[in-house]
Enzyme design. Structure first.
Site, PDB file in Angstrom:
ATOM      1  N   ASN A 167       0.847  -1.177   0.000  1.00 45.66           N
ATOM      2  CA  ASN A 167       0.000   0.000   0.000  1.00 45.66           C
ATOM      3  C   ASN A 167       0.889   1.234   0.000  1.00 45.66           C
ATOM      4  O   ASN A 167       1.966   1.209   0.592  1.00 45.66           O
ATOM      5  CB  ASN A 167      -0.854   0.033   1.278  1.00 45.66           C
ATOM      6  N   ARG A 168       0.435   2.272  -0.658  1.00 45.80           N
ATOM      7  CA  ARG A 168       1.183   3.527  -0.585  1.00 45.80           C
ATOM      8  C   ARG A 168       0.941   4.162   0.779  1.00 45.80           C
ATOM      9  O   ARG A 168      -0.191   4.455   1.137  1.00 45.80           O
ATOM     10  CB  ARG A 168       0.693   4.511  -1.656  1.00 45.80           C
TER      11      ARG A 168
END
Lengths: 238, 238
Positions: A41-42
């Site tokens: 995930n960013r």
């Protein structure tokens, strides 16, 4: 720790969380596909780390359960470093009991069904289909506990559309006391950036804050949380 | 650039690549699944950045096409920052022609078939199957060029098993002149670490080097490459 608390005290930060234990998750999780590939995930972890520092400055004992980020460990905070969602869930479990739990991490909802022991080679069969399975829901898991349910459970909702609607649904579905919702859509520059603009969603209603540095969002959020009764209502006013 | 070249000269680094242009890829690529999720390769970019510095110190004009890493841009090197494999392929294309191409990046072999415009929500249908499609093969693409094929094309092979076998196959399949093979399996501590132990594989045979700091691997590799004739054989001896 003594120096940090001293510094905060000298700087006039109100010790609103003195004697309280706060567990905070931050950063992304990395879910391995094979030894060289992963799903992520960013998340820079900046908002979660800022919260840990603000809670520490407010006098709390702070445990920061952190996914892989490139941020220095905040002095006076106990950092537990993890990589996957399952490791994060275990670390949170080990850090309980606490007075306040804040789930600021961007936990991967899914992981690869099989984590291959060796690097998957490009074959003649074309690209593989990647079968995903659901990760443990750390926020709901803590909020729905019977034993050791922290008196106050706060979640974050990073959305790219229908931010408020998703946040209201999340509040109910997860069983937490407060959702801090933010729009991380294209152009928001929230992910990885230094600023955040959030809406607080509780059973009492909503409260939108202006765009602020993440450190200031953290400071205000800690002050807000300290003023909440365990059932999610504000102790004074509101 | 002038200072870097001057410093290297003063430090007595042989200017074996003076007047040559070297294009190097480094780091991982990130392949978006949706605005918050992506597939990535584990790669710190350290070996590729060290190569860029060593080539610069040897007098070359250096273009470094870099995926997302947490490393400072080496002074005197032109850095082109990219995120995905397709962006990396385009940047390499734009950086040609060159005398030497070194593909040190850990390019993702596959990307998600569809990059969702909005965050994929956890639904009642259970976890999605992730359909993957093949990314462009940057190394083979450069090595198989008819026009502007660099005289020397070097690839890296990071493997977790059968390292030499995979490297020999890769040399032939990609059409490059030299493969630098390394074992990144569990316990090797190569990925993200400061050291590397490599085997050079060319049509002439193999050459195993001892475990060395990545900066030293880079220095030796640049010296080795400078001594190669464009067809992959060493100019002096061997």
């Amino acid at each position: 720790e003594i120096f940090a608390a001293l510094r905060a005290k000298l700087a006039g930060v109100p010790q609103v969380l003195a004697g309280r234990k706060v567990v905070i998750t931050a950063g992304p999780t990395h879910e391995p596909i094979d030894p060289v590939r992963y799903i992520a995930n960013r998340s820079s972890g900046k908002q979660g780390y800022a919260l840990a520092e603000a809670a520490r400055d407010a006098g709390a004992e702070v445990v920061l359960v952190s996914g892989p980020v490139n941020l220095p460990a905040p002095p006076g905070v106990r950092v537990m470093s993890v990589e996957t969602a399952r490791e994060m869930a275990e670390a949170v479990e080990a850090a309980l009991p606490c007075d306040i739990f804040i789930a600021a991490a961007a936990v991967a909802d899914w992981r690869a069904q099989s984590d291959a022991a060796q690097k998957i080679k490009k074959g003649s069969d074309g690209p593989p289909m990647l079968a995903l399975v659901e990760n443990p829901d750390i926020l709901a898991g803590v909020a729905r506990r019977v034993a050791q349910r922290p008196p106050l459970v706060v979640g974050f909702a990073a959305e790219t559309e229908h931010v408020l609607d998703h946040a209201r649904v999340k509040l109910a579905k997860k069983g937490c006391d407060l959702i801090v919702a933010n729009d991380v859509g294209a152009g928001s520059e929230v992910m990885g950036g230094a600023e955040n603009s959030v809406v607080l969603v509780s059973r009492d209603g909503e409260q939108a804050w202006p765009r602020l540095p993440k450190s200031e969002v953290a400071r205000r959020l800690i002050a807000h949380i300290a003023g909440l009764r365990p059932d999610g209502e504000t102790a004074r006013g509101a």
